[in-house]
Design a protein around this motif. Sequence first.
Motif, mmCIF file in Angstrom:
data_model
loop_
_atom_site.group_PDB
_atom_site.id
_atom_site.type_symbol
_atom_site.label_atom_id
_atom_site.label_comp_id
_atom_site.label_asym_id
_atom_site.label_seq_id
_atom_site.Cartn_x
_atom_site.Cartn_y
_atom_site.Cartn_z
ATOM 1 N N ARG A 1 0.831 -1.215 0.000
ATOM 2 C CA ARG A 1 0.000 0.000 0.000
ATOM 3 C C ARG A 1 0.858 1.255 0.000
ATOM 4 N NH1 ARG A 1 -3.237 -3.108 3.543
ATOM 5 N NH2 ARG A 1 -2.197 -2.171 5.322
ATOM 6 N N ALA A 2 1.930 1.248 0.785
ATOM 7 C CA ALA A 2 2.812 2.409 0.852
ATOM 8 C C ALA A 2 3.498 2.657 -0.492
ATOM 9 C CB ALA A 2 3.850 2.210 1.958
ATOM 10 N N PHE B 1 3.060 5.859 -2.880
ATOM 11 C CA PHE B 1 4.238 6.615 -3.297
ATOM 12 C C PHE B 1 4.254 6.796 -4.814
ATOM 13 C CE2 PHE B 1 8.734 6.895 -4.535
ATOM 14 C CZ PHE B 1 9.095 8.026 -3.815
ATOM 15 N N VAL B 2 3.951 5.724 -5.532
ATOM 16 C CA VAL B 2 3.940 5.786 -6.991
ATOM 17 C C VAL B 2 2.845 6.732 -7.475
ATOM 18 C CG1 VAL B 2 3.494 4.432 -9.080
ATOM 19 C CG2 VAL B 2 4.994 3.525 -7.313
ATOM 20 N N ALA B 3 1.721 6.746 -6.768
ATOM 21 C CA ALA B 3 0.608 7.622 -7.145
ATOM 22 C C ALA B 3 0.870 9.076 -6.760
ATOM 23 C CB ALA B 3 -0.680 7.133 -6.496
ATOM 24 N N GLY B 4 1.893 9.308 -5.941
ATOM 25 C CA GLY B 4 2.225 10.673 -5.541
ATOM 26 C C GLY B 4 1.550 11.113 -4.262
ATOM 27 N N ASP B 5 0.861 10.190 -3.576
ATOM 28 C CA ASP B 5 0.153 10.535 -2.339
ATOM 29 C C ASP B 5 1.012 10.367 -1.094
ATOM 30 O OD1 ASP B 5 -2.097 10.934 -3.909
ATOM 31 O OD2 ASP B 5 -2.811 8.882 -3.631
ATOM 32 N N TYR B 6 2.124 9.708 -1.224
ATOM 33 C CA TYR B 6 2.977 9.381 -0.082
ATOM 34 C C TYR B 6 4.320 10.061 -0.308
ATOM 35 C CZ TYR B 6 4.398 6.266 3.746
ATOM 36 O OH TYR B 6 4.801 5.755 4.946
ATOM 37 N N ASP B 7 4.705 10.967 0.575
ATOM 38 C CA ASP B 7 5.929 11.731 0.336
ATOM 39 C C ASP B 7 7.057 11.437 1.322
ATOM 40 O OD1 ASP B 7 4.712 12.865 2.489
ATOM 41 O OD2 ASP B 7 4.920 14.932 1.796
ATOM 42 N N GLN C 1 9.995 6.567 5.651
ATOM 43 C CA GLN C 1 9.011 5.607 6.167
ATOM 44 C C GLN C 1 8.712 4.514 5.149
ATOM 45 O OE1 GLN C 1 7.603 5.102 9.131
ATOM 46 N NE2 GLN C 1 8.951 6.691 9.938
ATOM 47 N N LEU C 2 8.689 4.868 3.882
ATOM 48 C CA LEU C 2 8.464 3.882 2.830
ATOM 49 C C LEU C 2 9.560 2.820 2.855
ATOM 50 C CD1 LEU C 2 6.987 2.948 0.208
ATOM 51 C CD2 LEU C 2 8.612 4.395 -1.005
ATOM 52 N N LEU C 3 10.799 3.247 2.957
ATOM 53 C CA LEU C 3 11.911 2.302 3.001
ATOM 54 C C LEU C 3 11.868 1.434 4.246
ATOM 55 C CD1 LEU C 3 14.801 4.532 1.639
ATOM 56 C CD2 LEU C 3 13.572 2.725 0.452
ATOM 57 N N LYS D 1 9.141 0.539 5.902
ATOM 58 C CA LYS D 1 8.046 -0.429 5.742
ATOM 59 C C LYS D 1 8.425 -1.553 4.793
ATOM 60 C CE LYS D 1 4.310 2.702 6.876
ATOM 61 N NZ LYS D 1 3.066 3.331 6.464
ATOM 62 N N THR D 2 9.070 -1.215 3.696
ATOM 63 C CA THR D 2 9.446 -2.265 2.747
ATOM 64 C C THR D 2 10.546 -3.160 3.315
ATOM 65 O OG1 THR D 2 10.945 -0.746 1.602
ATOM 66 C CG2 THR D 2 8.734 -0.984 0.699
ATOM 67 N N GLU D 3 11.477 -2.588 4.038
ATOM 68 C CA GLU D 3 12.539 -3.396 4.643
ATOM 69 C C GLU D 3 11.975 -4.296 5.738
ATOM 70 O OE1 GLU D 3 16.350 -4.870 4.819
ATOM 71 O OE2 GLU D 3 15.499 -3.480 3.378
ATOM 72 N N ARG D 4 11.048 -3.780 6.540
ATOM 73 C CA ARG D 4 10.404 -4.591 7.575
ATOM 74 C C ARG D 4 9.674 -5.766 6.937
ATOM 75 N NH1 ARG D 4 6.654 -1.218 10.837
ATOM 76 N NH2 ARG D 4 8.583 -0.545 11.803
ATOM 77 N N ALA D 5 8.967 -5.514 5.846
ATOM 78 C CA ALA D 5 8.238 -6.579 5.160
ATOM 79 C C ALA D 5 9.210 -7.623 4.618
ATOM 80 C CB ALA D 5 7.395 -5.990 4.031
ATOM 81 N N GLN D 6 10.316 -7.172 4.039
ATOM 82 C CA GLN D 6 11.298 -8.098 3.487
ATOM 83 C C GLN D 6 11.927 -8.947 4.586
ATOM 84 O OE1 GLN D 6 14.590 -6.237 1.506
ATOM 85 N NE2 GLN D 6 15.442 -8.155 0.809
ATOM 86 N N LEU D 7 12.294 -8.323 5.694
ATOM 87 C CA LEU D 7 12.927 -9.063 6.781
ATOM 88 C C LEU D 7 11.967 -10.055 7.434
ATOM 89 C CD1 LEU D 7 15.055 -6.257 8.466
ATOM 90 C CD2 LEU D 7 15.876 -8.198 7.123
ATOM 91 N N SER D 8 10.714 -9.658 7.602
ATOM 92 C CA SER D 8 9.756 -10.583 8.208
ATOM 93 C C SER D 8 9.501 -11.778 7.298
ATOM 94 C CB SER D 8 8.452 -9.873 8.576
ATOM 95 O OG SER D 8 7.776 -9.426 7.432
ATOM 96 N N LEU D 9 9.476 -11.553 5.994
ATOM 97 C CA LEU D 9 9.301 -12.659 5.063
ATOM 98 C C LEU D 9 10.529 -13.576 5.081
ATOM 99 C CD1 LEU D 9 7.603 -14.045 2.918
ATOM 100 C CD2 LEU D 9 8.649 -12.542 1.221
ATOM 101 N N GLN D 10 11.711 -13.012 5.101
ATOM 102 C CA GLN D 10 12.924 -13.831 5.173
ATOM 103 C C GLN D 10 12.961 -14.660 6.451
ATOM 104 O OE1 GLN D 10 16.220 -11.125 4.776
ATOM 105 N NE2 GLN D 10 16.077 -11.059 2.546
#
Length: 64
Positions: A15-16, A20-26, A30-32, A34-43
């Motif tokens: 979602r983040a 971000f791609v849509a320009g609503d998230y600046d 925080q984006l990085l 969230k994505t790193e947390r998701a990657q680490l939890s999956l690993q």
Amino acid sequence: EALKKVNNDQQEAERAVASFVAGDYDNLHQLLIKTERAQLSLQLAVQVTSKAIAAYQEISRMQI
């Protein structure tokens, strides 16, 4: 419970990124995070699953 947390982290990161791609998230920081947390939890989930499978295989090879 843990798999729900992994799934929630993945969905939140998606979602983040979409916002971000849509320009609503600046907030790139925080984006990085969230994505790193998701990657680490999956690993972590993959590693735990691999260890559980390896332990099961080792137990199944034992002679009783």
